[in-house]
Scaffold this active site. Structure first.
Site, PDB file in Angstrom:
ATOM      1  N   SER A 101     -11.495  -1.064  -1.058  1.00  0.00           N
ATOM      2  CA  SER A 101     -10.261  -1.140  -0.240  1.00  0.00           C
ATOM      3  C   SER A 101     -10.594  -1.465   1.207  1.00  0.00           C
ATOM      4  CB  SER A 101      -9.558   0.221  -0.224  1.00  0.00           C
ATOM      5  OG  SER A 101      -8.703   0.382  -1.297  1.00  0.00           O
TER       6      SER A 101
ATOM      7  N   ASN B  10     -14.025   0.391  -7.593  1.00  0.00           N
ATOM      8  CA  ASN B  10     -15.109   1.286  -7.168  1.00  0.00           C
ATOM      9  C   ASN B  10     -15.826   1.997  -8.310  1.00  0.00           C
ATOM     10  OD1 ASN B  10     -14.168   0.712  -4.579  1.00  0.00           O
ATOM     11  ND2 ASN B  10     -12.904   2.547  -4.487  1.00  0.00           N
TER      12      ASN B  10
ATOM     13  N   HIS C 274      -3.895   6.138   3.065  1.00  0.00           N
ATOM     14  CA  HIS C 274      -4.648   4.932   2.690  1.00  0.00           C
ATOM     15  C   HIS C 274      -4.118   3.681   3.405  1.00  0.00           C
ATOM     16  CE1 HIS C 274      -5.964   1.601   0.008  1.00  0.00           C
ATOM     17  NE2 HIS C 274      -7.022   2.378  -0.243  1.00  0.00           N
TER      18      HIS C 274
ATOM     19  N   ASP D 214       0.840  -1.197   0.000  1.00  0.00           N
ATOM     20  CA  ASP D 214       0.000   0.000   0.000  1.00  0.00           C
ATOM     21  C   ASP D 214       0.880   1.254   0.000  1.00  0.00           C
ATOM     22  OD1 ASP D 214      -2.360   1.815   0.722  1.00  0.00           O
ATOM     23  OD2 ASP D 214      -3.282  -0.146   0.913  1.00  0.00           O
TER      24      ASP D 214
END
Length: 292
Positions: free
Chosen positions: A231, A168, A77, A44
């Site tokens: 996520s 998404n 994130h 990430d």
């Protein structure tokens, strides 16, 4: 390659157990398993090493963008994902799905939340070499890559399951790579009503749905933030797998995938599509594993 979160929600002061962690019934199994010492690779944007909710859960990891530096998060994130998986700060902060699991942050994404496929592959190879138990990949892309597929399959053969988000775009019939590959667990998002979130990409390739709408978790500089996206759903599933592996360390990726799919709770609107994946439920998952 882009991280799978919608535009940032607000910074919040909510404390305790977030709704998603309760919703999947993780607290009901903490008397049996807390994910103790299960090694979770999080590929990430890095992680906030100073965050009070995460300081008991963090291992060193690697920064693939600056090899000599710590994988410090400059986006937020990765910290959010890590908090949902393994935050453990009962008194002042929040608790994640598997509070005693160990997060190994692999920083492959820059401050904008973008990464090269080559760095993702290096991240997966690092996870295999350092014997992670499960890997969280809350990101994706539209195009397939032979070398990424090979890295995912190699991890699977090495006994490491990769949990990946579907994307998404609200697409029906298609999901992003690497979730599209059969040797991952492909995750879609649900909301508080156990309905599929409108933003989720969905197809028959989804293995499991999990809470991904308005999820509160850790953020940069010791804060908390509400975020939505597949996520966020993926990190719930990774946390659940850490709980499972702490209880049954010998499970293969195939067995884990089968337990998670078999024990899923049917979704509210799934009668119209009987083959559709269900929603993650940790209590049912542990019960299914006990029957093995």
């Amino acid at each position: 390659m882009r991280v799978h979160a919608l535009p940032k929600g607000s910074v919040v002061t909510e404390k305790g157990i977030p709704w998603g962690v309760k919703h999947i019934q993780a607290p009901q199994v903490w008397n049996r398993t807390t994910g103790h010492r299960v090694k979770v690779g999080v590929i990430d944007t890095g992680v906030d090493f100073t965050h009070p909710d995460l300081r008991h859960s963090l291992e060193r990891g690697i920064n693939l963008l600056h090899r000599m530096a710590l994988p410090q998060d400059d986006n937020g994130h990765g910290t959010h994902i890590s908090g949902t998986i393994a935050a453990a700060n009962e008194l002042q902060g929040m608790i994640g799905v598997a509070p005693r699991a160990l997060i190994h942050p692999i920083k492959a994404f820059d401050h904008n939340g973008t990464a090269f496929v080559s760095d993702i592959i290096l991240g997966i190879e690092w996870c295999v070499h350092n014997q992670m138990d499960v890997v969280n990949m809350s990101f994706g892309m539209k195009t397939k890559s032979r070398s990424l597929l090979n890295a995912v399959n190699n991890a699977y053969r090495s006994g490491i399951l990769i949990v990946a988000s579907s994307g998404n775009d609200g697409s029906i019939g298609t999901i992003d790579y690497p979730a599209h590959y059969t040797k991952t667990i492909a995750v879609g998002a649900t909301n508080q009503q156990s309905r599929i979130a409108s933003f989720t990409n969905r197809s028959s390739l989804i293995d499991i749905y999990a809470p991904g709408d308005r999820i509160v978790s850790a953020w940069l500089r010791g804060k908390h933030r509400e975020m939505s996206g597949t996520s966020m759903a993926t990190s719930h599933v990774t946390g659940a797998i850490a709980l499972l592996l702490s209880l049954k360390p010998g499970l293969t990726p195939g067995q884990i995938k089968s337990i998670i799919k078999r024990s899923a709770k049917p979704l509210r609107n799934s009668r119209k599509a009987p083959r559709m994946a269900g929603e993650l439920n940790v209590k049912r998952m542990i019960k299914a594993a006990d029957l093995l």
